[in-house]
Each structure stands twice: as structure tokens, then as C-alpha cells.
Motif scaffolding. Structure first.
Motif, short mmCIF file in Angstrom:
data_model
loop_
_atom_site.label_atom_id
_atom_site.label_comp_id
_atom_site.label_asym_id
_atom_site.label_seq_id
_atom_site.Cartn_x
_atom_site.Cartn_y
_atom_site.Cartn_z
N ASP A 181 -9.84 -1.53 0.79
CA ASP A 181 -9.41 -1.68 2.18
C ASP A 181 -9.02 -0.34 2.80
O ASP A 181 -8.44 -0.31 3.88
N ASP B 162 -18.51 -0.97 12.17
CA ASP B 162 -17.31 -0.16 12.35
C ASP B 162 -17.62 1.04 13.24
O ASP B 162 -18.78 1.45 13.40
N ALA C 201 -9.08 1.85 12.98
CA ALA C 201 -8.30 0.80 12.33
C ALA C 201 -8.17 -0.46 13.18
O ALA C 201 -8.28 -1.58 12.66
N ARG D 109 -11.54 -2.34 13.23
CA ARG D 109 -11.79 -2.94 11.91
C ARG D 109 -10.94 -4.20 11.72
O ARG D 109 -11.42 -5.22 11.24
N LYS D 110 -9.66 -4.12 12.08
CA LYS D 110 -8.77 -5.27 11.91
C LYS D 110 -9.27 -6.46 12.72
O LYS D 110 -9.29 -7.60 12.22
N THR E 114 -12.42 -7.85 11.12
CA THR E 114 -12.09 -8.50 9.85
C THR E 114 -11.46 -9.86 10.07
O THR E 114 -11.78 -10.83 9.36
N ARG E 115 -10.59 -9.97 11.05
CA ARG E 115 -9.97 -11.25 11.35
C ARG E 115 -11.01 -12.26 11.83
O ARG E 115 -11.00 -13.43 11.41
N VAL F 225 -9.78 -10.34 5.31
CA VAL F 225 -8.33 -10.16 5.24
C VAL F 225 -7.85 -10.37 3.81
O VAL F 225 -8.46 -11.09 3.02
N ASP G 15 -3.24 -13.63 7.26
CA ASP G 15 -3.46 -12.43 8.06
C ASP G 15 -4.45 -12.65 9.19
O ASP G 15 -4.56 -11.80 10.08
#
Length: 210
Positions: A10, A48, A86, A89-90, A93-94, A181, A186
Motif C-alpha cells: 500500500d 493512478d 494519495a 488513489r484513496k 480504492t474505495r 482497502v 475503510d
């Protein structure tokens, strides 16, 4: 062949090596790294963004199995520091992980999720029947998804004969190349916006909020 470090890490930044940099088009460059944290577009998940040294990564493409980073400037060969955006990406990812949880929720009613779009604003999972599926609606899918989020199950990554398998807790593992996640909690708030059955398939549209 570029090592896809993001498969089992990660990390959002690290040092790696530029092994090739070639002119692309419109002043852009094709950069190949020895190892990368950048996830390309694929499996319904957007690519990304971030930096390779001082260069911005504009796009990632897969060319005959090789991962190519498209940058806005030339990058010198040799050691370089790379960093992922970041926040983006978050979010990706979610959304991607939410798609998995929706697929798990559908399985309980005889529906198998087999494709998805995990882009913000376009979240959708498409199911095909397994045996004799039951009718479902937004509330039923939402209840199943909310239960998985509330359980806060830990992510499980495995390598199965070269295939990267992903699951959470005791849920069924599936081969997947996306980012996920660490715990189901998350993902945050998953909102099921529409459930529609047509021509034997079930389409579930969703959003990830907060």
C-alpha cells in the motif's frame, strides 16, 4: 517486465529505477520502470496519477503486458523517486472495493458479479444469474453491503500460482489486479442508487460518499 509493487503493497512512494524513456507524442514520453506503485486503468478502475522524479504521470498504458507510464517530460535513466497522488488513489480504492462488496451481497441471492465500472460518478456492477436467482432491490443490496462494511473485515491477499487473489475475512477470494482497502470499514458509506434487471442480467449502480 515491470514489477507491480502495488499488488502486495500500500506504499504511496518509493525509490525505483527508470529502465527506459522514449519520446511519445505531443512532447510526452514513455517511461518504463523496474518496479512501480502506479495502477493502470483496468478492471473498471481508473489509472493512478502522481510523479516520477519531477515528471508528472499523465496516463498509464499496458503494451503487450508491459506497463508504460506516459509523462509530461523526459526522465533520466537510473534511480528515481516515484509518488502516487494519495487522495485520488484513496477514492479509486474505495470505489473499487465497494464494487467487490456489492458483488458479495448479490451472490447471496444467486447473482454473480462479472463486470463493473468503478469510476466516481459511474459506479456500476453487472451480474449474471447463478442457478435460480432471487429478485432484489436497492434496500436488499444496501443491507448486505452495510453489514460487510460494519464487520470491518481485514483484507486478505494471496498468490495462487501467479494469480493475485483478494478477499476480506472469510469471504471468497477472487483474482483481481486492482487496489483494495485494508478493511471493509475503510470503504465508508456506499449508497445503492439503482437496481435494474433486464434481459436476464442485474445492474446495480452505486456511489461512495464521505
Amino acid at each position: 517486465m515491470t514489477e507491480r509493487t502495488y499488488y502486495f503493497s500500500d506504499l504511496l512512494e518509493m525509490d525505483t529505477e527508470v529502465v527506459r524513456c522514449e519520446a511519445h507524442e505531443d512532447g510526452q514520453f514513455r517511461v518504463q520502470l523496474a518496479a512501480t506503485l502506479f495502477h493502470p486503468q483496468g478492471g473498471g478502475q481508473p489509472a493512478d496519477k502522481g510523479t516520477i522524479g519531477d515528471a508528472n504521470v499523465l496516463q498509464l498504458i499496458q503494451d503487450e503486458g508491459e506497463l508504460i507510464h506516459i509523462t509530461d517530460r523526459e526522465v533520466a535513466l537510473g534511480c528515481v523517486h516515484i509518488q502516487i497522488d494519495a487522495a485520488l488513489r484513496k477514492l479509486h480504492t474505495r470505489y473499487h472495493s465497494a464494487g467487490h462488496l456489492i458483488a458479495y451481497a448479490g451472490e447471496k441471492f444467486g447473482w454473480l458479479g462479472y463486470k463493473g465500472d468503478h469510476r466516481p460518478g459511474n459506479g456500476r456492477i453487472v451480474f449474471k444469474p447463478q442457478g435460480e436467482p432471487q429478485a432484489v432491490d436497492e434496500a436488499i443490496i444496501a443491507e448486505g453491503v452495510d453489514a460487510l462494511v460494519a464487520q470491518d473485515l481485514a483484507r486478505v491477499l494471496q498468490d495462487d500460482a501467479g494469480r493475485r487473489m483478494v478477499s476480506w475475512g472469510d469471504l471468497t477470494p477472487y483474482a483481481c489486479g486492482g487496489t483494495h482497502v485494508q478493511r471493509t470499514g475503510d470503504v465508508g458509506d456506499i449508497v445503492i442508487t439503482r437496481v435494474k434487471e433486464k434481459k436476464g442480467e442485474l445492474s446495480v449502480q452505486y456511489e461512495v460518499r464521505n
